[in-house]
Design a protein around this motif. Structure first.
Motif, short mmCIF file in Angstrom:
data_model
loop_
_atom_site.label_atom_id
_atom_site.label_comp_id
_atom_site.label_asym_id
_atom_site.label_seq_id
_atom_site.Cartn_x
_atom_site.Cartn_y
_atom_site.Cartn_z
N UNK A 66 0.80 -1.22 0.00
CA UNK A 66 0.00 0.00 0.00
C UNK A 66 0.84 1.27 0.00
N UNK A 67 2.13 1.13 0.21
CA UNK A 67 2.98 2.31 0.19
C UNK A 67 3.05 3.06 1.49
N UNK A 68 2.41 2.54 2.56
CA UNK A 68 2.49 3.17 3.87
C UNK A 68 2.24 2.11 4.92
N UNK A 69 2.59 2.42 6.16
CA UNK A 69 2.37 1.48 7.24
C UNK A 69 0.88 1.24 7.39
N UNK A 70 0.49 -0.04 7.41
CA UNK A 70 -0.93 -0.38 7.44
C UNK A 70 -1.36 -0.77 8.84
N UNK A 71 -2.58 -1.27 8.93
CA UNK A 71 -3.16 -1.59 10.23
C UNK A 71 -2.43 -2.73 10.90
N UNK A 72 -2.15 -2.55 12.18
CA UNK A 72 -1.45 -3.54 12.98
C UNK A 72 -2.46 -4.54 13.54
#
Length: 401
Positions: A334-340
């Motif tokens: 996604x190009x960014x830190x996603x849901x943990x």
């Protein structure tokens, strides 16, 4: 009590063969070996650390948060007091499915949409503000950075930092130095404070895992101190502290909405975590406790206990590494830190997922996901949480959907 104490501190369990507690009495004036009674000083120290934390969060962390325009958000919509719904909320479920919604609707003679709205407002009341999370992370980041810096400076001068065989030479007759004592007792006091504060801090989905982690850590520090395994214990503590302050710093960047800095710090954290927990820890720490110690001093009962607890920590490292890898994979996609996957229990994303299932049965939601997140004060950000990654992620809830 004397009999219980004698049974618990049995020399045949704690010490190598042909070694007694009398042998570990102070060898000379001004020189001493570690004693279990020293550990009692960690309890008042834990209370002192907790008091320092309260002052730090109030007079340092909060002003810093205000400078970054992070303020406590108030809940604009509060649930109307209702004994029936409150009982369901506290005892059964916070996110009722269609069956519960339909039953409550008939029982209260309310529209289903109104029942949904009540549960949504009630959930929002329990969600911690970004300010609360920022202050908690800033405290942890500061402490971890300070204790890691102290640990590195202290161990840099120690021979066992460079050659782990020195952890076992002349064991257990290894003199306790002031630097090693302060390092150990401070770490133990901090983890005792975490044990206490975990029940009042922000509740997270990995609460049982973190409780086991803190319990194993306190047990390891205490047991290793009692039988004078301080040298290898100091290495274990330093390895664990190496990545923790980076993680908390990443969370701070995300709370302040510096997304690029957050992503950079998270990548740095992941790299340091993998290197320290999956490379250095097993190849150096476990290698010396399992094999080098066997060759130099041989096994004895508490040796097995000590290594069992170290292996428990390694299992937790693997679990956390898997979860971090999942975030890293989503970040690449996604190009960014996603849901943990270990996000806060009160995070709206999972709750909405359960409620969204009711939509498939014909029940419309009263508010959109974005509206609920705005009520939480996170502007649509999915919030996540240590000791493994407690990073607050930045994927929009609508994107997750």
């Amino acid at each position: 009590m004397a009999a219980l104490s004698a049974w618990f501190w049995n020399e045949r369990f704690w010490l190598p063969h042909n070694v007694t507690w009398a042998d570990l009495a102070d060898p000379a004036p001004g020189v001493e070996y570690p004693k279990a009674s020293h550990l009692l000083s960690a309890l008042p120290l834990a209370l002192g650390i907790f008091a320092v934390r309260i002052l730090f969060e109030r007079f340092i962390a909060r002003p810093c948060a205000f400078l970054l325009h992070i303020h406590a958000t108030s809940v604009h919509w509060r649930a109307t007091p209702n004994p029936v719904l409150e009982k369901v909320f506290t005892s059964i479920t916070k996110c009722p499915d269609w069956r519960h919604l339909d039953g409550l609707s008939k029982q209260l003679d309310w529209d289903v949409r109104k029942v949904q709205q009540w549960f949504r407002h009630r959930r929002n009341q329990d969600k911690p503000s970004v300010l609360t999370k920022f202050c908690e992370s800033m405290w942890r980041s500061t402490f971890y950075l300070c204790i890691f810096t102290y640990g590195i400076r202290f161990l840099w001068q120690c021979p066992w930092m460079w050659d782990t065989h020195h952890c076992w030479y002349n064991y257990p007759y290894q003199v306790l130095t002031p630097g090693l004592y302060h390092y150990y007792v401070t770490e133990l006091g901090f983890y005792w404070s975490l044990m206490f504060s975990q029940f009042t801090d922000i509740k997270r989905k990995d609460f049982p895992i973190m409780f086991i982690h803190h319990l194993a850590t306190v047990s390891l520090i205490s047991f290793s101190y009692a039988n004078n395994m301080l040298r290898v214990g100091s290495l274990v503590m330093c390895v664990h502290d190496a990545s923790d302050f980076i993680l908390e710093a990443a969370k701070l960047a995300n709370y302040a909405k510096y997304q690029r800095l957050c992503d950079f710090l998270f990548v740095l954290f992941a790299v340091v975590f993998f290197i320290t927990r999956l490379v250095i820890y097993p190849l150096r720490i476990l290698n010396t406790t399992l094999f080098e110690s066997w060759e130099i001093i041989g096994p004895y009962p508490s040796w097995w206990l000590f290594n069992s607890l170290l292996l428990v920590l390694q299992v937790l490292h693997v679990i956390w590494s898997y979860l971090i890898a999942g975030i890293a994979y989503k970040a690449l996609v996604r190009g960014k830190v996603s849901k943990d996957d270990r996000s806060d229990v009160e995070s709206s994303s999972e709750e909405e997922a359960d409620t969204n299932r009711t939509n498939d049965r014909g029940v419309k939601m009263a508010f959109s996901p974005k509206a609920e997140n705005d009520t939480n004060g996170t502007n649509g950000y999915a919030v996540t949480t240590k000791s493994w990654p407690q990073i607050r992620t930045s994927s929009r809830t609508n994107n997750d959907r």
